[in-house]
Design an enzyme around this catalytic site. Structure first.
Site, PDB file in Angstrom:
ATOM      1  N   ASP A  21      -3.165  -7.801  -4.545  1.00 36.30           N
ATOM      2  CA  ASP A  21      -3.375  -6.494  -3.802  1.00 36.30           C
ATOM      3  C   ASP A  21      -3.962  -5.478  -4.653  1.00 36.30           C
ATOM      4  O   ASP A  21      -3.771  -5.451  -6.079  1.00 36.30           O
ATOM      5  CB  ASP A  21      -2.033  -5.826  -3.220  1.00 36.30           C
ATOM      6  CG  ASP A  21      -2.528  -5.310  -1.784  1.00 36.30           C
ATOM      7  OD1 ASP A  21      -3.455  -5.360  -1.406  1.00 36.30           O
ATOM      8  OD2 ASP A  21      -1.323  -5.182  -1.105  1.00 36.30           O
ATOM      9  N   GLN A  53       0.513 -11.231  -2.786  1.00 39.11           N
ATOM     10  CA  GLN A  53      -0.796 -10.918  -2.477  1.00 39.11           C
ATOM     11  C   GLN A  53      -1.608 -10.177  -3.742  1.00 39.11           C
ATOM     12  O   GLN A  53      -0.911  -9.509  -4.429  1.00 39.11           O
ATOM     13  CB  GLN A  53      -0.791  -9.590  -1.446  1.00 39.11           C
ATOM     14  CG  GLN A  53      -0.438  -9.768   0.106  1.00 39.11           C
ATOM     15  CD  GLN A  53      -0.424  -8.722   0.823  1.00 39.11           C
ATOM     16  OE1 GLN A  53       0.276  -7.457   0.394  1.00 39.11           O
ATOM     17  NE2 GLN A  53      -1.004  -8.778   2.201  1.00 39.11           N
ATOM     18  N   ARG A  75       7.826 -10.789   5.468  1.00 42.49           N
ATOM     19  CA  ARG A  75       7.633 -10.599   6.569  1.00 42.49           C
ATOM     20  C   ARG A  75       8.115 -11.812   7.329  1.00 42.49           C
ATOM     21  O   ARG A  75       8.153 -12.688   7.010  1.00 42.49           O
ATOM     22  CB  ARG A  75       6.316 -10.661   7.329  1.00 42.49           C
ATOM     23  CG  ARG A  75       5.360  -9.624   6.391  1.00 42.49           C
ATOM     24  CD  ARG A  75       4.063  -9.304   6.655  1.00 42.49           C
ATOM     25  NE  ARG A  75       3.338  -8.460   5.817  1.00 42.49           N
ATOM     26  CZ  ARG A  75       1.931  -8.666   5.568  1.00 42.49           C
ATOM     27  NH1 ARG A  75       0.986  -9.220   6.288  1.00 42.49           N
ATOM     28  NH2 ARG A  75       1.461  -7.643   4.737  1.00 42.49           N
ATOM     29  N   CYS A 123       0.998  -1.156  -0.034  1.00 43.31           N
ATOM     30  CA  CYS A 123      -0.013   0.196   0.053  1.00 43.31           C
ATOM     31  C   CYS A 123       0.858   1.329  -0.042  1.00 43.31           C
ATOM     32  O   CYS A 123       0.603   2.201  -0.648  1.00 43.31           O
ATOM     33  CB  CYS A 123      -0.871  -0.105   1.138  1.00 43.31           C
ATOM     34  SG  CYS A 123      -0.411  -0.856   2.652  1.00 43.31           S
ATOM     35  N   LYS A 164     -12.015  -3.358   8.710  1.00 44.15           N
ATOM     36  CA  LYS A 164     -12.098  -4.361   7.254  1.00 44.15           C
ATOM     37  C   LYS A 164     -13.262  -5.310   7.640  1.00 44.15           C
ATOM     38  O   LYS A 164     -13.795  -5.706   8.615  1.00 44.15           O
ATOM     39  CB  LYS A 164     -10.802  -4.872   7.293  1.00 44.15           C
ATOM     40  CG  LYS A 164     -10.327  -5.684   8.552  1.00 44.15           C
ATOM     41  CD  LYS A 164      -8.866  -6.398   8.410  1.00 44.15           C
ATOM     42  CE  LYS A 164      -8.525  -7.290   9.551  1.00 44.15           C
ATOM     43  NZ  LYS A 164      -7.334  -8.230   9.113  1.00 44.15           N
ATOM     44  N   HIS A 190      -5.635  -1.127  -4.662  1.00 46.41           N
ATOM     45  CA  HIS A 190      -6.006  -0.038  -3.786  1.00 46.41           C
ATOM     46  C   HIS A 190      -6.926   0.829  -4.569  1.00 46.41           C
ATOM     47  O   HIS A 190      -6.510   1.210  -5.677  1.00 46.41           O
ATOM     48  CB  HIS A 190      -4.657   0.663  -3.038  1.00 46.41           C
ATOM     49  CG  HIS A 190      -4.277  -0.360  -2.398  1.00 46.41           C
ATOM     50  ND1 HIS A 190      -2.792  -1.109  -2.492  1.00 46.41           N
ATOM     51  CD2 HIS A 190      -4.235  -0.455  -0.905  1.00 46.41           C
ATOM     52  CE1 HIS A 190      -2.506  -1.683  -1.518  1.00 46.41           C
ATOM     53  NE2 HIS A 190      -3.313  -1.575  -0.583  1.00 46.41           N
ATOM     54  N   HIS A 194      -8.266  -0.950   0.750  1.00 42.73           N
ATOM     55  CA  HIS A 194      -7.595  -2.137   0.558  1.00 42.73           C
ATOM     56  C   HIS A 194      -8.472  -3.304   0.448  1.00 42.73           C
ATOM     57  O   HIS A 194      -9.149  -3.499   0.894  1.00 42.73           O
ATOM     58  CB  HIS A 194      -6.646  -2.258   1.718  1.00 42.73           C
ATOM     59  CG  HIS A 194      -5.948  -1.223   2.121  1.00 42.73           C
ATOM     60  ND1 HIS A 194      -4.477  -0.855   2.134  1.00 42.73           N
ATOM     61  CD2 HIS A 194      -6.392   0.183   2.670  1.00 42.73           C
ATOM     62  CE1 HIS A 194      -4.222   0.192   2.584  1.00 42.73           C
ATOM     63  NE2 HIS A 194      -5.110   0.826   3.167  1.00 42.73           N
TER      64      HIS A 194
END
Length: 652
Positions: free
Chosen positions: A386, A384, A366, A337, A472, A388, A518
């Site tokens: 992902d 991910q 991570r 992000c 979320k 946005h 997100h």
């Protein structure tokens, strides 16, 4: 007198100090026998704990999540009592409930727990459970707590006490065992009727690799033997479906100590599976107005300081990377992000540009503790799906609903029909974990709940599960073994646009902040594939299978015809391979069955003469001979039908 409000809205009066169990008995003795814990003003309590003020009350029984957690937490204490009885001098770490059962981390000194001793421990637990000892809660001053565990010589409990404040320490005692614990617990040990200790593992104290390795003993308990028997059957089925086992058998992925723990290596068939999933979602995203972007695998540490990720997640990230330039530091990307915020900021934006939907299959890193790593479900590097979405405040709810449609399309195409939409909100009391104003949080929370309601989702609310920057909607999917996994997620964020000073020029020529959504329908490709493999027991849907067809020539004489059939299939975008080994046809069929390939085409003299293929379907056997063109048309029709999913207006 105090007023107690029950779930149906009824209000009853009771004497101050009445417990939830007393209230249950006032309603029905039969009901009271089923009560394991109570929810008092939204918090799970001991059913025997006195209630001294007006409160809302929900009685918790076995099928309630809070009751199971309390039951298994109490079982961990029962196991600790049995351990202390069998192994005097044992020292105790922590013993929490988990999704299925409980564990206790213990220091056995020089002793090593083996399977025989595990059985003795299980038998001792059963013996102690029958004593039906009450779990008794006691508030203890910090000095008294330190004195108790100093005398007992239990350094792990003393370390935990040091982190606690005077006035917030409680002990629980059942039978001859006393433990430091905030609770809650079931009324007495007698309701624990069925016990199974499942495994032994090692675990560093407090998850720190610099600390001593303790023995972690896992177990599970039930209020009756029938449920335990059913669970053990499910456990055996789970072993067969374990994605780590299937990944090896189907040649999808592997791990290497030289590459590093928690870093999967995708083999050709696994890479093809990932590619199919990516192409599937990318096609749907393009139809929904998403724009693809690509960002680096590293970023300046300052980027994550700005976003707040360094403050909240720095300890869970890989250490910063230094460069020859003094003071310059980079990080392996833990989140996509912040990069997307900078892409938004790269050009001036007008209200006419919004919503702007940026999508990336971005790999992030991570540092998970080694003891937490587990196949593809807990890794250190993962991709991910992902995206946005940057939008005006008045667009948030509509955009959120469109993302829900996209998630439903994904789930429908993969037959994920059993799921719960979890609305994850801030902790009611501890707001220190979150950034941003209360006003923005309340707007974001309201938008999510309204969107979910308008889409008719079956929702539950979980407090304390929000991201640090916003609430979320998490999609908790149940698999074939009735286990729940968090896959898709959608999050509303007013905070990152503020931290990155994102703007757009509105219709009145004023500068305003966009709102950020997100979203990741898969969550991560790694976890999603793990759940897919286990849900389907490796028998992936035809459209998704890395290899859809294996062509088996009866002998080398028919190899040329097999290659001609393969060429026709590949021209029709059907993924096919030829097994041209010098093996008997029976062996080829058995091996292909084990690889869970959806279809086999056996070709010999008759098939070559007639221009046909003899079709075998995985798990069903011989389907007869058909023209190659007929088989191709059937495969294409099946794939088209499977990909219909639950396509909604957002994708139409």
């Amino acid at each position: 007198m105090i007023k107690i409000t029950l779930p149906d809205g009824a209000v009853r009066e009771y004497a101050e100090g009445t417990s939830a169990l007393d209230i249950a008995k006032s309603i029905s003795e039969g009901l009271a026998r089923k009560v394991l814990a109570a929810e008092v003003n939204g918090q799970v309590w001991d059913a025997t704990r006195p209630i001294n003020n007006d409160a809302t009350l929900k009685l918790l029984m076995w099928d309630d999540k809070g009751a199971k957690s309390t039951f298994w937490h109490s079982s961990a204490h029962l196991m600790a009592e049995a351990l202390e009885s069998l192994f005097p001098g044992v020292k105790f770490g922590i013993g929490p409930p988990i999704d299925n059962g409980f564990y206790y981390d213990v220091d056995l000194g020089d002793r090593v727990m083996n399977e025989d001793e595990l059985k003795k421990l299980e038998d001792k637990m059963k013996e102690l459970a029958k004593q039906n000892n009450a779990y008794v809660r006691k508030e203890v001053g910090k000095n008294d707590a330190i004195a108790y565990f100093t005398e007992k010589d239990d350094p792990y409990k003393l370390e935990l006490i040091r982190d606690l404040k005077d006035g917030e320490i409680t002990f629980y005692t059942q039978g001859a065992f006393t433990d430091l614990c905030r609770g809650p617990h079931i009324p007495a040990t007698g309701v624990i009727k069925a016990i199974k200790l499942t495994s032994i593992a090692g675990a560093y104290w407090r998850g720190n690799e610099k600390n001593k390795m303790l023995t972690r003993i896992y177990g599970i308990t039930f209020p009756n033997q029938k449920e335990l028997d059913e669970y053990l059957v499910m456990l055996e089925e789970a072993k067969k479906r374990d994605h780590r086992k299937l990944g090896k058998e189907l040649e999808l992925f592997c791990f290497s100590d030289k590459v590093g723990s928690g870093l999967p290596l995708w083999l050709p068939k696994g890479a093809m599976l990932r590619e199919r999933l990516q192409n599937f979602l990318q096609k749907a995203q393009i139809e929904s107005g998403y724009l693809p972007v690509v960002t680096p695998h590293i970023g300046s540490k300052q980027l994550y300081v700005t976003s707040g990720h360094w403050e909240k997640y720095g300890k869970d990230s890989f250490r910063p990377i230094t460069t020859p330039q003094e003071g310059e530091e980079f990080m392996l990307k833990p989140m996509n992000c912040p990069h997307h915020c900078e892409i938004y900021k790269s050009s001036p934006r007008s209200y006419k540009d919004l919503p702007l939907r940026l999508a990336e299959f971005g790999t992030v890193y991570r540092y998970e503790q080694s003891g937490e790593l587990h196949g593809l479900t807990r890794v250190r590097g993962f991709t991910q799906d992902d995206a946005h979405l940057f939008c005006r405040p008045e667009q948030v709810k509509e955009e959120f609903k469109k993302v829900i449609d996209l998630v439903m399309y994904v789930f429908g195409s993969l037959d994920f029909t059993e799921f719960t939409a979890q609305v994850s909100l801030r902790d009611k009391e501890d707001r220190s974990k979150y950034i941003g104003s209360d006003e923005n949080w309340e707007i974001a929370e309201r938008s999510i709940m309204e969107a979910a309601a308008e889409k008719g989702l079956n929702t539950v609310i979980e407090y304390g599960e929000a991201a640090f920057y916003g609430p979320k909607l998490d999609f908790m999917v149940k698999d074939a073994l009735n286990r729940s996994w968090q896959l898709g997620t959608i999050q509303v964020d007013y905070n990152l646009p503020e931290r990155f000073e994102l703007e757009y020029v509105d219709s009145d020529n004023t500068r305003k902040r966009p709102v950020m959504i997100h979203r990741a329908p898969f969550g991560s490709l790694e976890r999603f594939i793990a759940v897919l493999l286990e849900n389907y027991a490796g028998n992936l849907p035809l459209w998704l299978a890395p290899l859809q067809v294996k062509i088996l020539p009866i002998s080398d004489k028919y190899s040329e015809y097999a290659h001609a059939v393969a060429a026709e299939l590949k021209a029709a975008d059907i993924r096919a391979e030829i097994d041209d080994r010098s093996e008997k046809i029976g062996r080829k069929i058995r091996d292909t069955e084990l690889m869970k390939v959806p279809y086999m085409l056996v070709v010999g003299e008759k098939e070559m003469t007639d221009g046909k293929v003899a079709v075998r379907k995985h798990g069903e056997g011989d389907k007869g001979a058909v023209l190659t063109a007929t088989f191709i048309a059937d495969i294409q029709a099946q794939v088209k039908e499977q990909l219909k999913g639950k396509k909604t207006e957002a994708l139409s």
